[in-house]
Design an enzyme around this catalytic site. Sequence first.
Site, PDB file in Angstrom:
ATOM      1  N   HIS A 249       0.829  -1.219   0.000  1.00 24.51           N
ATOM      2  CA  HIS A 249       0.000   0.000   0.000  1.00 24.51           C
ATOM      3  C   HIS A 249       0.859   1.263   0.000  1.00 24.51           C
ATOM      4  O   HIS A 249       0.411   2.341   0.394  1.00 24.51           O
ATOM      5  CB  HIS A 249      -1.029  -0.017   1.147  1.00 24.51           C
ATOM      6  CG  HIS A 249      -0.450   0.015   2.527  1.00 24.51           C
ATOM      7  ND1 HIS A 249      -1.011  -0.675   3.579  1.00 24.51           N
ATOM      8  CD2 HIS A 249       0.613   0.654   3.065  1.00 24.51           C
ATOM      9  CE1 HIS A 249      -0.310  -0.456   4.680  1.00 24.51           C
ATOM     10  NE2 HIS A 249       0.684   0.361   4.388  1.00 24.51           N
TER      11      HIS A 249
ATOM     12  N   GLU B 126       3.932  -5.207   9.335  1.00 23.25           N
ATOM     13  CA  GLU B 126       2.535  -4.994   8.923  1.00 23.25           C
ATOM     14  C   GLU B 126       2.037  -6.109   8.001  1.00 23.25           C
ATOM     15  O   GLU B 126       0.844  -6.181   7.706  1.00 23.25           O
ATOM     16  CB  GLU B 126       2.370  -3.617   8.254  1.00 23.25           C
ATOM     17  CG  GLU B 126       3.015  -3.472   6.886  1.00 23.25           C
ATOM     18  CD  GLU B 126       2.930  -2.033   6.360  1.00 23.25           C
ATOM     19  OE1 GLU B 126       2.758  -1.110   7.157  1.00 23.25           O
ATOM     20  OE2 GLU B 126       3.045  -1.862   5.131  1.00 23.25           O
TER      21      GLU B 126
ATOM     22  N   HIS C 188      -1.823   5.702   8.856  1.00 21.37           N
ATOM     23  CA  HIS C 188      -0.459   6.162   9.144  1.00 21.37           C
ATOM     24  C   HIS C 188      -0.513   7.476   9.933  1.00 21.37           C
ATOM     25  O   HIS C 188      -0.130   8.527   9.428  1.00 21.37           O
ATOM     26  CB  HIS C 188       0.323   6.309   7.838  1.00 21.37           C
ATOM     27  CG  HIS C 188       0.396   5.027   7.049  1.00 21.37           C
ATOM     28  ND1 HIS C 188      -0.644   4.569   6.262  1.00 21.37           N
ATOM     29  CD2 HIS C 188       1.370   4.087   6.959  1.00 21.37           C
ATOM     30  CE1 HIS C 188      -0.310   3.403   5.712  1.00 21.37           C
ATOM     31  NE2 HIS C 188       0.912   3.097   6.117  1.00 21.37           N
TER      32      HIS C 188
ATOM     33  N   HIS D 175      10.553  -3.943   4.318  1.00 21.77           N
ATOM     34  CA  HIS D 175      10.952  -2.541   4.247  1.00 21.77           C
ATOM     35  C   HIS D 175      11.182  -2.006   5.652  1.00 21.77           C
ATOM     36  O   HIS D 175      10.618  -2.494   6.622  1.00 21.77           O
ATOM     37  CB  HIS D 175       9.930  -1.669   3.508  1.00 21.77           C
ATOM     38  CG  HIS D 175       8.610  -1.467   4.196  1.00 21.77           C
ATOM     39  ND1 HIS D 175       7.759  -2.492   4.516  1.00 21.77           N
ATOM     40  CD2 HIS D 175       7.971  -0.330   4.603  1.00 21.77           C
ATOM     41  CE1 HIS D 175       6.664  -2.008   5.073  1.00 21.77           C
ATOM     42  NE2 HIS D 175       6.761  -0.691   5.157  1.00 21.77           N
TER      43      HIS D 175
END
Length: 419
Positions: free
Chosen positions: A12, A240, A59, A193
Site C-alpha cells: 500500500h 505490517e 499512518h 521494508h
Amino acid sequence: MARIIGGIGTSHTPTIGFALDAGKQDDPAWAPIFSAYAPLKAWLDEKKPDVAFLIYNDHVTSFFFDHYSTFALGIGASFEVADEGGGARSLPAIDGHPALARHIAERLVADEFDMSLFQRRPLDHGCFSPLSLLCEHKQGWPVSLIPLAVGVLQNPVPSARRCWKLGQALRRAIESYPEDLSVAIIATGGLSHQVHGRRAGFNDPQWDRQFMDLIVDDPETIAAMSQAELAMRGGWESSEVVMWLVMRGALAARPEVLSRNYYLPSMTGIATLLLDNRAGIASLKPASTLDPTTLQLPDSQPFTLDVSVANFDLNRFLQQMTKPPHRAAFLADEEAALAASGLDAGDQDLIRRRDWTGLIERGAIFFGLEKLAAVLGLPNAIVYAGMRGETLAQFQASRNAPGALYSVGSSLKSDDPAT
Ligand code: FE
C-alpha cells in the site's frame, strides 16, 4: 448467503497512487506497477464483487495515539479520502456497507474478537493507494467498502496468529450473512521494508518471495512467527504483513493463485497476489450470537450500529456539549445554534422541546441527553422522568433516596419545571 470469492494481497505504498496520479504508465521505472495491477483489476472487473473488505493500516492520519485501536472496523455509510498533509488526492468518496459491517461486527464479537468501530474518518494511502489502481473510479467506485484498520504502528501490535484467527472468524461472519453478496478480501501492507533509523532502506527480496510462497501454501508457518522474527527478516515496518494473514485466514485451505508479482523500485517491494477462493468450499459453522434487534425488551431500544450510523449527526451535536464553545453558543442563542447545526427540522424540534422520549426513539443515545441536560443545569432525573412520562417528583418517589439528584455537569438547578 454472502460468499468470499477471493483474496488480494497488495502493498500500500504511496508510490502506487502517485504513479497513477502522475500518469507514469509509460515511464519504464513505473510501468511495472501498472502491469502488476492489470490482472487484479481485470479480475475485479469480471467478478464485480458487491463488497471489498479491505485490511489496511492508517499512518497517524485519522487515528492517533490519544486512542489507538488494535482492530477498528469501518461501519459507516461512506468514506472520504484523507488529506495526509499536501491536500487529499482527487478521488471520489466510496460507499460503505453498514448492513454487512454491522453483521460482521456482531459476529466477530460473538466469536471473541471485540472490535473497535469507526465512521466518518477519512482513509489514507493505506487504503486508497492500492484501491485506486485496482478499480476504475472516474464514475464512482464500482464496489462498496468495509475497511478494517489494524494498529501496527505502536507496540504492541497484534500477532500473526491473532490475525490468522481473525481471518477465520471473518470468514464465518461473512458466510453467515443471509443476503446473497459477493465479497473480495483485500489485504494491504508492504513486504520487506524499513523506513526509520540507520536501517532505513532495508529490503530482503528473497524473504519476500518466500513470504509469498508461504502465504499461499503454508500460512500456518507465518502465523507461528513472532513480530521480532518478522521484523528481523523483513525490517521493522514490514511486520505490517500480519495483515495479509487476515485475508489468507478468510480463504479456503487451497486457493488458486491467479496472479503474482513483485517489483522493487525504491523503498518497498510492490507485491501483488490474487487468490481465487475456488467454488464449493465447505462453509464453516458460525458462532452463535444474540441479535440485539430481535431481543424484545419492553420499552427499550438497543443502540445498534444501524441506529448509530443513521443518527451520527444528532449524537455528535449532543456529544459536542462537552466542548465549552459549542455549549456556550447553544446557551447564548439556541435557535441560531440549532439552525447552524445541520440537523433536520425533526431533530431540531426534539431538542427544542426537550422531548427526551422522542430523542431516544429517534436514535439519540442517552449519554448525549445527559450532556444536554447538564448544559441546561438539569439533573439526570429530569430526563428519566420525561422518558417515563412522569414529573420529577413522581420519578424521585420511585427511588430509594428521593432527595438524591445528580448531573454530569457541575452546576445543577434542582427546580422541576414540570411540578
Ligand atoms: Fe504502511
